[in-house]
Every structure is written in structure tokens, then in C-alpha cells.
Design a protein around this motif. Structure first.
Motif, mmCIF file in Angstrom:
data_model
loop_
_atom_site.group_PDB
_atom_site.id
_atom_site.type_symbol
_atom_site.label_atom_id
_atom_site.label_comp_id
_atom_site.label_asym_id
_atom_site.label_seq_id
_atom_site.Cartn_x
_atom_site.Cartn_y
_atom_site.Cartn_z
ATOM 1 N N ARG A 35 76.368 22.076 56.055
ATOM 2 C CA ARG A 35 76.689 22.257 57.467
ATOM 3 C C ARG A 35 75.597 21.795 58.434
ATOM 4 O O ARG A 35 75.874 21.596 59.618
ATOM 5 C CB ARG A 35 77.000 23.733 57.740
ATOM 6 C CG ARG A 35 78.221 24.251 56.995
ATOM 7 C CD ARG A 35 78.409 25.747 57.220
ATOM 8 N NE ARG A 35 79.532 26.269 56.479
ATOM 9 C CZ ARG A 35 80.778 26.282 56.928
ATOM 10 N NH1 ARG A 35 81.051 25.796 58.137
ATOM 11 N NH2 ARG A 35 81.759 26.781 56.201
ATOM 12 N N ASN A 36 74.383 21.646 57.956
ATOM 13 C CA ASN A 36 73.265 21.334 58.845
ATOM 14 C C ASN A 36 73.349 19.887 59.334
ATOM 15 O O ASN A 36 73.060 18.942 58.605
ATOM 16 C CB ASN A 36 71.937 21.566 58.123
ATOM 17 C CG ASN A 36 70.740 21.402 59.033
ATOM 18 O OD1 ASN A 36 70.847 20.927 60.163
ATOM 19 N ND2 ASN A 36 69.578 21.807 58.540
ATOM 20 N N ARG A 37 73.714 19.711 60.585
ATOM 21 C CA ARG A 37 73.913 18.358 61.118
ATOM 22 C C ARG A 37 72.599 17.643 61.394
ATOM 23 O O ARG A 37 72.608 16.456 61.740
ATOM 24 C CB ARG A 37 74.747 18.418 62.401
ATOM 25 C CG ARG A 37 74.138 19.209 63.543
ATOM 26 C CD ARG A 37 75.132 19.374 64.670
ATOM 27 N NE ARG A 37 74.618 20.179 65.762
ATOM 28 C CZ ARG A 37 73.965 19.677 66.804
ATOM 29 N NH1 ARG A 37 73.747 18.367 66.874
ATOM 30 N NH2 ARG A 37 73.539 20.465 67.768
ATOM 31 N N PHE A 38 71.461 18.333 61.261
ATOM 32 C CA PHE A 38 70.174 17.709 61.515
ATOM 33 C C PHE A 38 69.565 17.081 60.259
ATOM 34 O O PHE A 38 68.550 16.390 60.350
ATOM 35 C CB PHE A 38 69.198 18.735 62.106
ATOM 36 C CG PHE A 38 69.627 19.241 63.456
ATOM 37 C CD1 PHE A 38 69.546 18.429 64.576
ATOM 38 C CD2 PHE A 38 70.154 20.516 63.588
ATOM 39 C CE1 PHE A 38 69.956 18.881 65.816
ATOM 40 C CE2 PHE A 38 70.562 20.985 64.822
ATOM 41 C CZ PHE A 38 70.464 20.165 65.946
ATOM 42 N N LEU A 39 70.155 17.327 59.099
ATOM 43 C CA LEU A 39 69.659 16.685 57.883
ATOM 44 C C LEU A 39 69.993 15.191 57.904
ATOM 45 O O LEU A 39 70.998 14.786 58.493
ATOM 46 C CB LEU A 39 70.284 17.338 56.647
ATOM 47 C CG LEU A 39 69.832 18.754 56.312
ATOM 48 C CD1 LEU A 39 70.572 19.262 55.085
ATOM 49 C CD2 LEU A 39 68.330 18.816 56.090
ATOM 50 N N PRO A 40 69.157 14.375 57.263
ATOM 51 C CA PRO A 40 69.456 12.938 57.222
ATOM 52 C C PRO A 40 70.833 12.676 56.621
ATOM 53 O O PRO A 40 71.236 13.329 55.657
ATOM 54 C CB PRO A 40 68.344 12.371 56.328
ATOM 55 C CG PRO A 40 67.240 13.382 56.403
ATOM 56 C CD PRO A 40 67.905 14.708 56.560
ATOM 57 N N THR A 92 65.589 18.215 49.617
ATOM 58 C CA THR A 92 64.573 18.452 50.645
ATOM 59 C C THR A 92 64.582 19.908 51.107
ATOM 60 O O THR A 92 63.569 20.419 51.586
ATOM 61 C CB THR A 92 64.788 17.551 51.870
ATOM 62 O OG1 THR A 92 66.052 17.867 52.496
ATOM 63 C CG2 THR A 92 64.755 16.080 51.502
ATOM 64 N N GLN A 93 65.716 20.568 50.969
ATOM 65 C CA GLN A 93 65.840 21.955 51.412
ATOM 66 C C GLN A 93 65.516 22.958 50.313
ATOM 67 O O GLN A 93 65.442 24.158 50.587
ATOM 68 C CB GLN A 93 67.274 22.205 51.917
ATOM 69 C CG GLN A 93 67.714 21.244 52.994
ATOM 70 C CD GLN A 93 66.787 21.278 54.188
ATOM 71 O OE1 GLN A 93 66.722 22.275 54.911
ATOM 72 N NE2 GLN A 93 66.055 20.195 54.409
ATOM 73 N N TYR A 94 65.301 22.480 49.109
ATOM 74 C CA TYR A 94 65.073 23.378 47.973
ATOM 75 C C TYR A 94 63.665 23.266 47.396
ATOM 76 O O TYR A 94 63.042 24.289 47.090
ATOM 77 C CB TYR A 94 66.095 23.093 46.877
ATOM 78 C CG TYR A 94 65.919 23.961 45.649
ATOM 79 C CD1 TYR A 94 66.283 25.301 45.671
ATOM 80 C CD2 TYR A 94 65.376 23.447 44.472
ATOM 81 C CE1 TYR A 94 66.110 26.109 44.555
ATOM 82 C CE2 TYR A 94 65.205 24.244 43.351
ATOM 83 C CZ TYR A 94 65.567 25.581 43.394
ATOM 84 O OH TYR A 94 65.383 26.383 42.301
ATOM 85 N N LEU A 95 63.161 22.056 47.241
ATOM 86 C CA LEU A 95 61.853 21.895 46.622
ATOM 87 C C LEU A 95 60.756 22.391 47.563
ATOM 88 O O LEU A 95 60.807 22.181 48.776
ATOM 89 C CB LEU A 95 61.609 20.421 46.262
ATOM 90 C CG LEU A 95 62.487 19.844 45.149
ATOM 91 C CD1 LEU A 95 62.139 18.377 44.920
ATOM 92 C CD2 LEU A 95 62.328 20.636 43.857
ATOM 93 N N ASP A 96 59.752 23.035 46.980
ATOM 94 C CA ASP A 96 58.626 23.544 47.742
ATOM 95 C C ASP A 96 57.880 22.371 48.386
ATOM 96 O O ASP A 96 57.499 21.430 47.691
ATOM 97 C CB ASP A 96 57.690 24.313 46.806
ATOM 98 C CG ASP A 96 56.570 25.017 47.543
ATOM 99 O OD1 ASP A 96 55.716 24.325 48.131
ATOM 100 O OD2 ASP A 96 56.541 26.257 47.521
ATOM 101 N N PRO A 97 57.654 22.391 49.693
ATOM 102 C CA PRO A 97 57.046 21.233 50.366
ATOM 103 C C PRO A 97 55.592 20.984 49.986
ATOM 104 O O PRO A 97 55.066 19.902 50.262
ATOM 105 C CB PRO A 97 57.163 21.583 51.858
ATOM 106 C CG PRO A 97 57.287 23.062 51.899
ATOM 107 C CD PRO A 97 58.017 23.449 50.650
ATOM 108 N N GLU A 98 54.940 21.943 49.346
ATOM 109 C CA GLU A 98 53.549 21.754 48.949
ATOM 110 C C GLU A 98 53.373 21.562 47.452
ATOM 111 O O GLU A 98 52.467 20.851 47.012
ATOM 112 C CB GLU A 98 52.707 22.953 49.404
ATOM 113 C CG GLU A 98 52.649 23.096 50.918
ATOM 114 C CD GLU A 98 51.773 24.251 51.350
ATOM 115 O OE1 GLU A 98 51.257 24.982 50.458
ATOM 116 O OE2 GLU A 98 51.600 24.437 52.564
ATOM 117 N N ARG A 99 54.234 22.160 46.660
ATOM 118 C CA ARG A 99 54.077 22.076 45.199
ATOM 119 C C ARG A 99 55.119 21.185 44.540
ATOM 120 O O ARG A 99 54.827 20.509 43.553
ATOM 121 C CB ARG A 99 54.136 23.471 44.586
ATOM 122 C CG ARG A 99 53.021 24.402 45.036
ATOM 123 C CD ARG A 99 53.077 25.708 44.255
ATOM 124 N NE ARG A 99 54.357 26.401 44.469
ATOM 125 C CZ ARG A 99 54.856 27.313 43.645
ATOM 126 N NH1 ARG A 99 54.219 27.622 42.524
ATOM 127 N NH2 ARG A 99 56.002 27.913 43.928
#
Length: 278
Positions: A35-40, A92-99
């Protein structure tokens, strides 16, 4: 396993640790991805692979990666045949952005360029590269034969290798190479998540796909004028090649292309790179 292998779930050995199943927060995430319209989201005319809604299919496979493939947010993912980011966007919404991290490879330049321009700037641990692999449908002028494929990563670089709708476009000899590369790239305990049309010699499809054997070998095809548009593979060959590559096959789950009830369309192979012996 021996020649008695069949197309059925294979119970995972007790040594494999299975995380607790995701709960309501994960269900919310899957809904958010759709639903997120801001995702690529690529322009509809640019989506060159896959049937169905781009975002819905991506969310579906994120669910399969986590629930069936045990993908964890901190893990390193390689997406072979990443196309135009259908698997990458939900990750992109699931994986940890640092690890966590994601690498996608594909022979089609347009898809790689869109992903690199639209995903990587916002998610720098998501990287994309084109490999000039020859393919009669997707890259007919490619310089690298499919039987010579080597992905430019060190041994054991990944915890999770996805091959979604890749085996369904490869001849048997090339599929064997991909399986060996996936095994090389997986760290001990890492999983291969691969979809296929695994032919058992009895079920060869419904009206939409009617598979025929290719030259008495392990390969099958559904479209005579373009065999690699929908390629099947003998289930025993697929399982034996995965095992020969050094992978421990956990399950081969039949998909609903067979006319049965299933959570996924294609058959789904999950295999693990064994832990190092002590």
C-alpha cells in the motif's frame, strides 16, 4: 537421498534451527509494502518479467522468504535474476539498514539501471550490477555463456540466495552451474531459495502450461518456439544437482501451477549450506 526422491516436502534435519514464525507485525509489514505509494515503483511499461501486480507479487515473496526461507533482517541477500527490483523493493522494508545487505545481479541493463537509480540512493546497502550473460530471450547478444557464469563475490559472502523464476528460463547444464555458484557463495547455514517447474514425469501442467520433454534429457519445455520462455526440469535432476553442489535439500514444495492448492505458483526448493564439520 537416493533415486527414491519425490516431489514432496522433505523434513528439515533436527540440526537446523528454525526461528519462531513471524507474527502480526510482519503481516502489517506485508500490507505496508503493497500500500505504501512512496516506495520505488517502475513505470508499468518497464516491467519486463513476471505476471501479476508488481507490488503484490513482491510482498508475496517477502512472505515466502521469511516464513519458508527463514530470512532474518540482519542477513546478506543475493538476488540472482533481480530484474527490475520486484524482490528488492519489499526487502528494503525488511532488511536491517545497518546489518542487512542486498546484492542483485541480472543481464538486462534497463532493469539494473532503474534499480541503481531508484533504489540505491535511498537504500545504500542495496547494490545492483549487470552481468552480460547470454540468453536467447533476455540478452541474446550477451558475451558470457550461461555455462561459464561466475558471480563476482567471495566464497561464503551471503546468508540467503534467491533464484525466483530463474531456473524456469535455464537449460539443465546452465542450471547446474548456477547451483554450484549458489553453493559457493553461501556461508555455512545459508539458504538457497529457488523456484522451478519441477517435472516428476506424471504432472506436466494444466491448460496454461503443457510441458514436453526436451531431447530425452532432464529438461522440459512448454513453448516449442521459445523453449526457455517456460522451462521445466526433472525433479530428480534438480535435487541431485543441488546435492552435488554441496547443498542439503530441505524441501521441494509443489506449486499451484499443477492444479493443486498451494501458497505459491511455481515449485519451491529450499536448500541449506551445511555447517562446517567440527
Amino acid at each position: 537421498m537416493t533415486a527414491t526422491l519425490a516431489l514432496r516436502p522433505i523434513d528439515p534435519p533436527p540440526a537446523i534451527a528454525v526461528p519462531a514464525p513471524p507474527g502480526r507485525e510482519f503481516d502489517w509489514l506485508l500490507d505496508h509494502v503493497q500500500r505504501n505509494r512512496f516506495l520505488p515503483h517502475p513505470p508499468p511499461e518497464s516491467i519486463f518479467v513476471g505476471d501479476g501486480d508488481y507490488r503484490t507479487i513482491g510482498a508475496e515473496f517477502l512472505g515466502h522468504f521469511v516464513r519458508l526461507g527463514r530470512l532474518q533482517p540482519h542477513e546478506r541477500v543475493l538476488d540472482i535474476g533481480c530484474g527490475i527490483g520486484r524482490m528488492a523493493v519489499p526487502l528494503t522494508q525488511y532488511l536491517d539498514p545497518e546489518r542487512g545487505s542486498y546484492d542483485g545481479v541480472d543481464p538486462v541493463m534497463d532493469g539494473i539501471l532503474w534499480c541503481a537509480q531508484s533504489i540505491t540512493p535511498a537504500y545504500p546497502r542495496f547494490r545492483f550490477q549487470r552481468l552480460d550473460i547470454a540468453h536467447p530471450l533476455y540478452n541474446p547478444k550477451g558475451s558470457l555463456p550461461g555455462t561459464e557464469v561466475q558471480f563476482g563475490f567471495a566464497n561464503g559472502s551471503f546468508d540467503f540466495v534467491a533464484m525466483v523464476s530463474v531456473a524456469t528460463h535455464l537449460p539443465p547444464d546452465e542450471l547446474s552451474v548456477y547451483l554450484n555458484e549458489a553453493s559457493r557463495l553461501l556461508a555455512p547455514g545459508g539458504r538457497l531459495f529457488l523456484t522451478a517447474f519441477a517435472i516428476d514425469g506424471q504432472t506436466t501442467g494444466q491448460e496454461r502450461l503443457k510441458f514436453k520433454r526436451w531431447q530425452d534429457g532432464p529438461g522440459w519445455y512448454a513453448i516449442e518456439e521459445a523453449p526457455l520462455a517456460a522451462a521445466g526440469i526433472a525433479d530428480e535432476f534438480l535435487l541431485s544437482q543441488a546435492q552435488g553442489a554441496g547443498l542439503l535439500v530441505e524441501s521441494l514444495r509443489p506449486g499451484h501451477w499443477r492444479g493443486i492448492s498451494a501458497a505459491h505458483y511455481q515449485d519451491l526448493l529450499i536448500a541449506t549450506k551445511p555447517e562446517r564439520s567440527r
